[in-house]
Scaffold this active site. Structure first.
Site, PDB file in Angstrom:
ATOM      1  N   LYS A   7     -20.403 -16.865  -0.845  1.00 13.91           N
ATOM      2  CA  LYS A   7     -21.808 -16.623  -0.527  1.00 13.91           C
ATOM      3  C   LYS A   7     -22.569 -15.808  -1.566  1.00 13.91           C
ATOM      4  CE  LYS A   7     -21.813 -16.341   4.486  1.00 13.91           C
ATOM      5  NZ  LYS A   7     -21.785 -15.212   5.427  1.00 13.91           N
ATOM      6  N   GLY A  11     -10.953  -8.532  -2.912  1.00 12.33           N
ATOM      7  CA  GLY A  11     -10.544  -9.631  -2.033  1.00 12.33           C
ATOM      8  C   GLY A  11      -9.866 -10.829  -2.649  1.00 12.33           C
ATOM      9  N   GLY A  64     -13.257  -3.500  -0.536  1.00 10.73           N
ATOM     10  CA  GLY A  64     -14.625  -3.061  -0.279  1.00 10.73           C
ATOM     11  C   GLY A  64     -15.064  -1.926  -1.198  1.00 10.73           C
ATOM     12  N   ARG A 101       0.821  -1.218   0.000  1.00  6.77           N
ATOM     13  CA  ARG A 101       0.000   0.000   0.000  1.00  6.77           C
ATOM     14  C   ARG A 101       0.851   1.262   0.000  1.00  6.77           C
ATOM     15  NH1 ARG A 101      -4.595  -2.304   4.073  1.00  6.77           N
ATOM     16  NH2 ARG A 101      -5.931  -3.098   2.423  1.00  6.77           N
TER      17      ARG A 101
HETATM   18  P1  AMP Z   1     -15.585 -14.407  -1.058  1.00  7.30           P
HETATM   19  O1  AMP Z   1     -14.862 -13.710   0.057  1.00  7.30           O
HETATM   20  O2  AMP Z   1     -17.067 -14.410  -0.946  1.00  7.30           O
HETATM   21  O3  AMP Z   1     -15.083 -13.976  -2.417  1.00  7.30           O
HETATM   22  O4  AMP Z   1     -15.222 -15.935  -0.898  1.00  7.30           O
HETATM   23  C1  AMP Z   1     -13.926 -16.430  -1.046  1.00  7.30           C
HETATM   24  C2  AMP Z   1     -13.850 -17.763  -0.397  1.00  7.30           C
HETATM   25  O5  AMP Z   1     -14.785 -18.639  -0.989  1.00  7.30           O
HETATM   26  C3  AMP Z   1     -12.505 -18.409  -0.543  1.00  7.30           C
HETATM   27  O6  AMP Z   1     -11.909 -18.500   0.718  1.00  7.30           O
HETATM   28  C4  AMP Z   1     -12.811 -19.780  -1.114  1.00  7.30           C
HETATM   29  O7  AMP Z   1     -12.113 -20.812  -0.469  1.00  7.30           O
HETATM   30  C5  AMP Z   1     -14.293 -19.930  -0.839  1.00  7.30           C
HETATM   31  N1  AMP Z   1     -14.931 -20.854  -1.776  1.00  7.30           N
HETATM   32  C6  AMP Z   1     -14.868 -20.837  -3.117  1.00  7.30           C
HETATM   33  N2  AMP Z   1     -15.541 -21.874  -3.634  1.00  7.30           N
HETATM   34  C7  AMP Z   1     -16.039 -22.563  -2.607  1.00  7.30           C
HETATM   35  C8  AMP Z   1     -16.818 -23.751  -2.517  1.00  7.30           C
HETATM   36  N3  AMP Z   1     -17.215 -24.409  -3.607  1.00  7.30           N
HETATM   37  N4  AMP Z   1     -17.158 -24.185  -1.294  1.00  7.30           N
HETATM   38  C9  AMP Z   1     -16.761 -23.520  -0.184  1.00  7.30           C
HETATM   39  N5  AMP Z   1     -16.025 -22.391  -0.205  1.00  7.30           N
HETATM   40  C10 AMP Z   1     -15.657 -21.930  -1.407  1.00  7.30           C
END
Ligand code: AMP
Length: 398
Positions: free
Chosen positions: A200, A356, A379, A35
């Site tokens: 999610k 992220g 974010g 950064r």
């Molecule tokens: P996000 O912060 O919502 O972008 O989520 C990222 C996280 O989602 C990472 O740590 C991945 O390990 C997890 N992830 C990706 N695919 C899957 C999956 N099929 N099942 C569980 N976790 C997952």
């Protein structure tokens, strides 16, 4: 040329909001200076013009006023090194006599780093009087902190109104971020493919809804894909599923059809018998996963289908990994997507990776230089994709 590049900072005190929220270890040593490095071109341009640079930032989350472990003092020596030995002064309070006096006595070519803004609760509250006190330190305001552009804090947004329009501007980092984001959200050439992954659905609903107004294709991978399969009546075993989002998933699919947006879900998955780096794995249709198995990556057929869509695109936005890329057995899907994005970029597409975990995935697999732009603002970039106006950008543009 941009407003910042055109501006001559000679003899001016430039008050620059940077994001120096760097990680420190228990010995208060910087463990990643990315950064700080990101702000160097902006600082050097001002110094090169014969200007004076006053830097303000937050560091960590101090709760009740000053705390040594959150002091920006720990950054002074390294900052001077990054600036090829330029003198870096320090004010142990971001407002008050010492800061004003030092700012007034600075010579061209010098840098003054102010103490952590968040030692004052007024910073996060967006307090006007506090912003005005900060504003008195500089002749011109430069916002180069894209990472906090989604916050209406005193130093990131409120302060801008105390400078006339010609004396408030974005720094080079912020300009790059805003221009790249606009290329995707406002000036996208079609076909425009958005790739969304991660854990999610609930985190990505606003983004999907906004992108449905802009993208021609939306690829949905990662854990969030299984809520969609379940919503369509599929069997997903013990894959991630947000029961309370099944209706949302159905609505998204219906809306996409109405709008003529193609939603691409992974036809097949690498499934595992437990959430573990050493789990047993096999390939399964994503809508027919046996009980006791969970989808942790997109498999060959899905990778190929996604790859074909990506390679035919002129604009690509990528947020979120396709699988549990942190574990070796489940990283091939994310890697395959990174390869497809790199190939499309080489063939002239504009690709932006933001928010992220997709950023860490691209860095981990060595694709950083093979995509058009990797955003530094987690974010902030997500809110931009959601179609929100970011206070830090709006205030400078007002
Ligand atoms: P996000 O912060 O919502 O972008 O989520 C990222 C996280 O989602 C990472 O740590 C991945 O390990 C997890 N992830 C990706 N695919 C899957 C999956 N099929 N099942 C569980 N976790 C997952």
């Amino acid at each position: 040329m941009s407003k910042f590049s055109n501006y001559n900072f000679k003899d001016q005190k430039a008050l620059v909001r940077v994001d120096f929220n760097v990680p420190l270890n228990e010995n208060l040593e910087i463990t990643s200076d990315a950064r700080m490095r990101a702000a160097v071109p902006t600082i050097k341009k001002i110094l090169g013009d014969g200007g004076k640079v006053i830097l303000m930032s937050h560091l960590g989350r101090p709760k009740t006023g000053p705390e040594d472990k959150f002091s920006l003092r720990h950054l002074v020596a390294h900052l001077s090194e990054l600036l090829d030995g330029a003198p870096v002064l320090f004010a142990n309070d971001c407002i008050g006599e010492q800061a004003y006096l030092t700012a007034d006595m600075m010579r061209p070519g010098e840098v003054l780093l102010l103490e952590n803004l968040r030692f004052y609760k007024e910073e996060e509250k967006g307090d006007e009087a506090f912003a005005e006190k900060l504003a008195k330190l500089g002749d011109v305001y430069v916002n180069d902190a894209f990472g906090t552009a989604h916050r209406a804090h005193a130093s990131t947004a409120i302060i801008a109104k105390f400078f006339p329009a010609e004396k408030r501007m974005f720094g080079l980092l912020m300009e790059n971020e805003v221009n790249s984001a606009n290329k995707v959200m406002k000036e996208a050439q079609k076909p425009f493919t958005a790739i969304l992954g991660g854990a999610k659905v609930s985190d990505k609903i606003l983004i999907i809804e906004n992108l449905m107004e802009k993208a021609t294709d939306i690829i949905i991978g990662g854990g969030m894909a299984y809520t969609f399969f379940k919503a369509m009546g599929g069997q997903i075993g013990s894959s991630l599923c947000e029961e309370e989002r099944l209706d949302t998933a159905k609505d998204i699919l219906t809306k996409a059809k109405e709008k003529g947006v193609n939603i691409h879900l992974p036809v097949d998955s690498v499934v595992a018998d437990k959430f573990d780096a050493n789990a047993n794995t096999k390939v399964s249709k994503s809508d027919a996963i046996e009980e006791g198995w969970m989808g942790l990556d997109v498999a060959d057929e899905a990778r190929k289908q996604f790859g074909d869509v990506i390679k035919a695109s002129k604009t690509i936005l990528w947020n979120g990994p396709m699988g549990v890329f942190e574990m070796e057995k489940f990283q091939a899907g994310t890697k395959a997507i990174a390869e497809a994005v790199a190939e499309a970029t080489q063939n002239g597409a504009f690709s932006l990776v933001g928010g992220g975990d997709s950023v860490s995935a691209v860095n981990k697999f060595g694709f950083k230089t093979k995509v058009s732009y990797v955003s530094t603002g987690g974010g902030a970039m997500l809110e931009f994709f959601e179609g929100k106006e970011l206070p830090g950008i709006a205030a400078v543009n007002a």
